[in-house]
Design a protein around this motif. Structure first.
Motif, mmCIF file in Angstrom:
data_model
loop_
_atom_site.group_PDB
_atom_site.id
_atom_site.type_symbol
_atom_site.label_atom_id
_atom_site.label_comp_id
_atom_site.label_asym_id
_atom_site.label_seq_id
_atom_site.Cartn_x
_atom_site.Cartn_y
_atom_site.Cartn_z
ATOM 1 N N SER A 69 -4.988 -3.324 -11.745
ATOM 2 C CA SER A 69 -5.350 -4.436 -12.637
ATOM 3 C C SER A 69 -4.531 -4.401 -13.918
ATOM 4 C CB SER A 69 -6.834 -4.367 -13.004
ATOM 5 O OG SER A 69 -7.628 -4.519 -11.861
ATOM 6 N N GLN A 70 -4.319 -3.201 -14.446
ATOM 7 C CA GLN A 70 -3.525 -3.078 -15.664
ATOM 8 C C GLN A 70 -2.066 -3.431 -15.402
ATOM 9 O OE1 GLN A 70 -4.482 0.959 -16.653
ATOM 10 N NE2 GLN A 70 -6.393 0.409 -17.673
ATOM 11 N N VAL A 71 -1.552 -3.001 -14.258
ATOM 12 C CA VAL A 71 -0.173 -3.349 -13.895
ATOM 13 C C VAL A 71 -0.037 -4.854 -13.758
ATOM 14 C CG1 VAL A 71 1.613 -3.157 -12.108
ATOM 15 C CG2 VAL A 71 0.336 -1.127 -12.824
ATOM 16 N N ARG B 167 0.831 -1.213 0.000
ATOM 17 C CA ARG B 167 0.000 0.000 0.000
ATOM 18 C C ARG B 167 0.862 1.258 0.000
ATOM 19 N NH1 ARG B 167 -2.787 -3.409 3.194
ATOM 20 N NH2 ARG B 167 -2.005 -2.529 5.133
ATOM 21 N N ARG B 168 1.921 1.258 0.789
ATOM 22 C CA ARG B 168 2.813 2.423 0.821
ATOM 23 C C ARG B 168 3.470 2.626 -0.531
ATOM 24 N NH1 ARG B 168 6.221 2.988 5.867
ATOM 25 N NH2 ARG B 168 4.208 3.709 6.549
ATOM 26 N N ARG B 169 3.898 1.551 -1.151
ATOM 27 C CA ARG B 169 4.530 1.637 -2.474
ATOM 28 C C ARG B 169 3.549 2.221 -3.489
ATOM 29 N NH1 ARG B 169 5.157 2.122 -7.133
ATOM 30 N NH2 ARG B 169 6.353 0.875 -8.559
ATOM 31 N N ARG B 170 2.303 1.766 -3.446
ATOM 32 C CA ARG B 170 1.293 2.288 -4.375
ATOM 33 C C ARG B 170 1.023 3.765 -4.125
ATOM 34 N NH1 ARG B 170 -2.852 -2.743 -4.133
ATOM 35 N NH2 ARG B 170 -1.736 -4.084 -5.583
ATOM 36 N N ALA B 171 1.000 4.161 -2.848
ATOM 37 C CA ALA B 171 0.727 5.563 -2.513
ATOM 38 C C ALA B 171 1.831 6.483 -3.013
ATOM 39 C CB ALA B 171 0.564 5.714 -1.004
ATOM 40 N N LEU B 172 3.053 5.993 -3.039
ATOM 41 C CA LEU B 172 4.188 6.796 -3.489
ATOM 42 C C LEU B 172 4.482 6.618 -4.971
ATOM 43 C CD1 LEU B 172 6.560 6.120 -0.469
ATOM 44 C CD2 LEU B 172 5.179 8.167 -0.890
ATOM 45 N N SER B 173 3.682 5.808 -5.627
ATOM 46 C CA SER B 173 3.890 5.471 -7.029
ATOM 47 C C SER B 173 3.823 6.703 -7.914
ATOM 48 C CB SER B 173 2.811 4.474 -7.458
ATOM 49 O OG SER B 173 2.816 4.294 -8.831
ATOM 50 N N LEU C 296 6.922 -0.569 -16.779
ATOM 51 C CA LEU C 296 7.180 -1.463 -15.642
ATOM 52 C C LEU C 296 8.555 -1.206 -15.038
ATOM 53 C CD1 LEU C 296 5.784 -4.959 -16.720
ATOM 54 C CD2 LEU C 296 4.820 -3.352 -15.066
ATOM 55 N N ALA C 297 9.547 -0.986 -15.878
ATOM 56 C CA ALA C 297 10.903 -0.732 -15.385
ATOM 57 C C ALA C 297 10.957 0.545 -14.559
ATOM 58 C CB ALA C 297 11.884 -0.657 -16.554
ATOM 59 N N VAL C 298 10.288 1.594 -15.007
ATOM 60 C CA VAL C 298 10.264 2.861 -14.271
ATOM 61 C C VAL C 298 9.593 2.661 -12.917
ATOM 62 C CG1 VAL C 298 9.228 5.176 -14.244
ATOM 63 C CG2 VAL C 298 10.400 4.350 -16.295
ATOM 64 N N ARG C 299 8.454 1.964 -12.902
ATOM 65 C CA ARG C 299 7.740 1.707 -11.650
ATOM 66 C C ARG C 299 8.595 0.855 -10.702
ATOM 67 N NH1 ARG C 299 2.083 2.328 -11.480
ATOM 68 N NH2 ARG C 299 2.009 0.604 -10.018
ATOM 69 N N ARG C 300 9.232 -0.170 -11.259
ATOM 70 C CA ARG C 300 10.058 -1.068 -10.449
ATOM 71 C C ARG C 300 11.244 -0.301 -9.849
ATOM 72 N NH1 ARG C 300 9.494 -5.415 -13.492
ATOM 73 N NH2 ARG C 300 10.769 -4.498 -15.122
ATOM 74 N N ASP C 301 11.898 0.516 -10.678
ATOM 75 C CA ASP C 301 13.054 1.279 -10.202
ATOM 76 C C ASP C 301 12.663 2.277 -9.119
ATOM 77 O OD1 ASP C 301 14.597 -0.132 -11.993
ATOM 78 O OD2 ASP C 301 14.800 1.517 -13.423
#
Length: 142
Positions: free
Chosen positions: A36-38, A22-28, A103-108
């Motif tokens: 769902s798309q991710v 949840r914290r990761r998503r909030a700071l995304s 995906l790479a940007v989000r992962r990084d």
């Protein structure tokens, strides 16, 4: 003192993992991609092309939900549809270079935030304990 109760450990592990997600998503980064798309992008990136029906079955969600999410991904150029070589009636969803880049940007970004938090909040001795715990936790997924 006996070993901790497995149910108590499971409860705490679910809480901590859920809170981290949840914290990761909030700071995304704001990239207007839904969870769902991710999920679809990640599966296509890891496993290769799938049909909408495959994705719905694997993620245990409705065919219609995957259809809507996939259409948005196609519209954004993150996924493309290709005919299935084995069955020309079927269409496969394939992640594009733009989808892989997103995906790479989000992962990084997530990795960087987590790395900074670990460095700031834990001593070297605590980081060693966390590392040892992760080795044990991997046995839950292997």
């Amino acid at each position: 003192m006996g070993a901790p109760d497995p149910g108590t450990i499971a409860d705490e592990l679910q809480y901590v993992v859920g809170a981290l997600v949840r914290r990761r998503r909030a700071l995304s980064t704001s990239d207007d991609v839904t969870p769902s798309q991710v999920s679809i992008l990640k599966r296509l990136d890891r496993e290769g092309p799938h049909t909408v029906a495959d994705l719905a079955r694997l993620d245990k969600i409705t065919h219609q939900s995957v259809t809507v999410s996939a259409a948005r991904l196609v519209d954004r150029g993150l996924v493309r549809r290709e005919p299935d070589a084995a069955d020309g009636r079927r269409k496969l969803l394939v992640i594009t270079a733009a989808g892989q880049s997103l995906l790479a940007v989000r992962r990084d970004a997530g990795h960087e935030l987590l790395t900074e938090a670990i460095a700031a909040r834990f001593s070297p001795a605590e980081r060693r304990r966390i590392s040892a715990s992760l080795t044990l936790l991997r046995r839950l997924i292997d």
